[in-house]
Design a protein around this motif. Structure first.
Motif, PDB file in Angstrom:
ATOM      1  N   UNK A  31       0.852  -1.195   0.000  1.00  0.00           N
ATOM      2  CA  UNK A  31       0.000   0.000   0.000  1.00  0.00           C
ATOM      3  C   UNK A  31       0.882   1.238   0.000  1.00  0.00           C
ATOM      4  N   UNK A  32       0.667   2.103  -1.001  1.00  0.00           N
ATOM      5  CA  UNK A  32       1.476   3.318  -1.141  1.00  0.00           C
ATOM      6  C   UNK A  32       0.554   4.489  -1.437  1.00  0.00           C
ATOM      7  N   UNK A  33       0.786   5.593  -0.731  1.00  0.00           N
ATOM      8  CA  UNK A  33       0.081   6.840  -1.050  1.00  0.00           C
ATOM      9  C   UNK A  33       1.123   7.932  -1.285  1.00  0.00           C
ATOM     10  N   UNK A  34       0.730   8.971  -1.980  1.00  0.00           N
ATOM     11  CA  UNK A  34       1.618  10.114  -2.197  1.00  0.00           C
ATOM     12  C   UNK A  34       1.445  11.090  -1.032  1.00  0.00           C
ATOM     13  N   UNK A  35       2.568  11.530  -0.479  1.00  0.00           N
ATOM     14  CA  UNK A  35       2.553  12.477   0.646  1.00  0.00           C
ATOM     15  C   UNK A  35       3.384  13.694   0.284  1.00  0.00           C
ATOM     16  N   UNK A  36       3.123  14.812   0.980  1.00  0.00           N
ATOM     17  CA  UNK A  36       3.891  16.028   0.724  1.00  0.00           C
ATOM     18  C   UNK A  36       3.984  16.843   1.996  1.00  0.00           C
ATOM     19  N   UNK A  37       4.348  18.122   1.857  1.00  0.00           N
ATOM     20  CA  UNK A  37       4.609  18.976   3.017  1.00  0.00           C
ATOM     21  C   UNK A  37       3.389  19.185   3.912  1.00  0.00           C
ATOM     22  N   UNK A  38       2.214  18.852   3.432  1.00  0.00           N
ATOM     23  CA  UNK A  38       1.015  18.994   4.250  1.00  0.00           C
ATOM     24  C   UNK A  38       0.788  17.796   5.169  1.00  0.00           C
ATOM     25  N   UNK A  50       0.638   1.127  10.298  1.00  0.00           N
ATOM     26  CA  UNK A  50      -0.380   0.267   9.694  1.00  0.00           C
ATOM     27  C   UNK A  50       0.118  -0.431   8.429  1.00  0.00           C
ATOM     28  N   UNK A  51       1.336  -0.083   7.982  1.00  0.00           N
ATOM     29  CA  UNK A  51       1.890  -0.729   6.795  1.00  0.00           C
ATOM     30  C   UNK A  51       1.667   0.012   5.500  1.00  0.00           C
ATOM     31  N   UNK A  52       1.249   1.279   5.591  1.00  0.00           N
ATOM     32  CA  UNK A  52       1.071   2.095   4.393  1.00  0.00           C
ATOM     33  C   UNK A  52       2.301   2.973   4.186  1.00  0.00           C
TER      34      UNK A  52
END
Length: 375
Positions: A31-38, A50-52
């Motif tokens: 499981x992968x999501x895109x993250x940024x400065x927010x 949780x493994x993401x």
């Protein structure tokens, strides 16, 4: 040949895929999501636990700060205390494994030329080339934790590790055990040599012991290792120090061909299963290298020659191995102990009372066992 692992993540215009890089042989996160400065530290910590995984798309320095914040949250968790040294060791390894898994969930993209396409990103091209090899013209993803390890290893490789007994520096490669703990080097430096004619250095790593034997006047040294990275590292160090005429570095499973009046081995000290390929420098599952050295030594010693086994008794204090077991293994290999040199540890962990393995560390000694074939 096995195809490289890949990692996939969602984007607004559809899923993207890139090569997954992990020197620790960690599989790509599912499981992968895109993250940024927010993205907040609390949110990142919860998702990572949780493994993401979070593929960073913001300022690089903010990603480093986020990793530090997640680390602090992990360190706040109370540690389980083991009732015995062995239980403490197993709990410590379990905690370290969980910690590595969680901290490995913050990911960084690399373009096809090993450039990080993020604001305020450092130049990591040379560090990546030293570890991964030349660019393969494909984008990839790596955990920030591993990437910082690559950067640190690159700096160590440039700067080197000062070895007082050598009067010079050794430059370790990423993934090759660095001689930052100098006790075993000092043992080899001060023990009387049985001969100056020839020596074998089994599992040479950075080549530090071969270089030291050359400095002490041994005319011919054959250094062995199985790992291509260690072989390249040892060859470079030997060449830099000017000992190429005395030291030959060869790929071998333990022993080279022939016999020598001195055979030296500093195997991994802990008989436990490594969690990653890099940990083979520390962990020797089922004592395979130790037993391989002992059982093969007689066949590779010249008449009257000595085998030097350099081994910490840390495993004994943890309950992973007993002194009786070691002495029995020496005896069963047709060897006899003719002397032993001991040295106490000087590394910072030996005086760190907050270390969960402090009781074992404070009792630890490293020994050079002088062995001969039984007549």
């Amino acid at each position: 040949m096995t195809s490289p692992a890949s990692i996939t993540w969602p984007e607004a215009d559809g899923p993207r895929t890139a090569r997954w890089r992990s020197e620790a042989a960690v599989p790509p996160p599912k499981r992968v999501i895109v993250a940024d400065d927010r993205t907040t530290a609390d949110s990142a910590y919860r998702l990572a636990c949780e493994g993401t995984a979070l593929l960073w798309n913001g300022d690089f320095q903010n990603a480093r700060q986020l990793l530090q914040a997640v680390t602090r949250r992990l360190e706040r968790k109370p540690r389980k205390q083991g009732a015995t040294p062995l239980e403490a060791f197993n709990l410590h390894r379990q905690t370290q494994s969980q910690r590595a898994r969680t901290l490995g969930m913050i990911l960084i993209p690399l373009d096809a030329a090993y450039v990080i396409p993020l604001r305020r990103a450092p130049d990591v091209q040379q560090a990546c080339i030293e570890t991964y090899g030349p660019p393969t013209n494909e984008a990839s993803v790596v955990s920030l934790r591993e990437l910082l390890g690559l950067i640190g290893a690159h700096e160590w490789r440039k700067k080197g590790v000062e070895i007082p007994a050598l009067g010079d520096r050794i430059h370790p490669y990423y993934g090759v055990f660095s001689p930052v703990r100098g006790e075993y080097v000092d043992l080899v430096a001060r023990t009387a040599l049985p001969s100056l004619n020839k020596a074998f250095d089994i599992g040479t790593g950075t080549g530090v012991l071969s270089a030291l034997l050359a400095k002490r006047g041994v005319k011919k040294i054959v250094a062995t290792d199985q790992d291509p990275r260690a072989l390249a590292c040892a060859r470079e160090n030997i060449a830099r120090l000017g000992y190429e005429q005395q030291v030959e570095v060869v790929q071998a499973d333990l022993f080279p061909e022939g016999r020598a009046p001195l055979v030296v081995c500093n195997p991994p000290w802990l008989p436990a299963r490594p969690a990653s390929p890099i940990e083979y420098a520390v962990y020797d599952p089922e004592s395979r290298m130790l037993l391989g050295f002992l059982n093969g030594l007689t066949a590779h010693l010249s008449p009257g020659g000595e085998g030097w086994l350099i081994l910490s008794d840390f495993a004994e204090h943890l309950g992973l191995r007993s002194r009786d077991w070691l002495l029995a293994a020496i005896d069963e290999a047709g060897l006899t102990v003719i002397g032993r040199e001991d040295i106490r540890p000087r590394h910072p962990k030996s005086t760190d009372e907050t270390d969960p393995l402090h009781a074992a560390r404070v009792a630890e000694a490293t020994s050079l066992w002088r062995l001969k074939a039984r007549a």
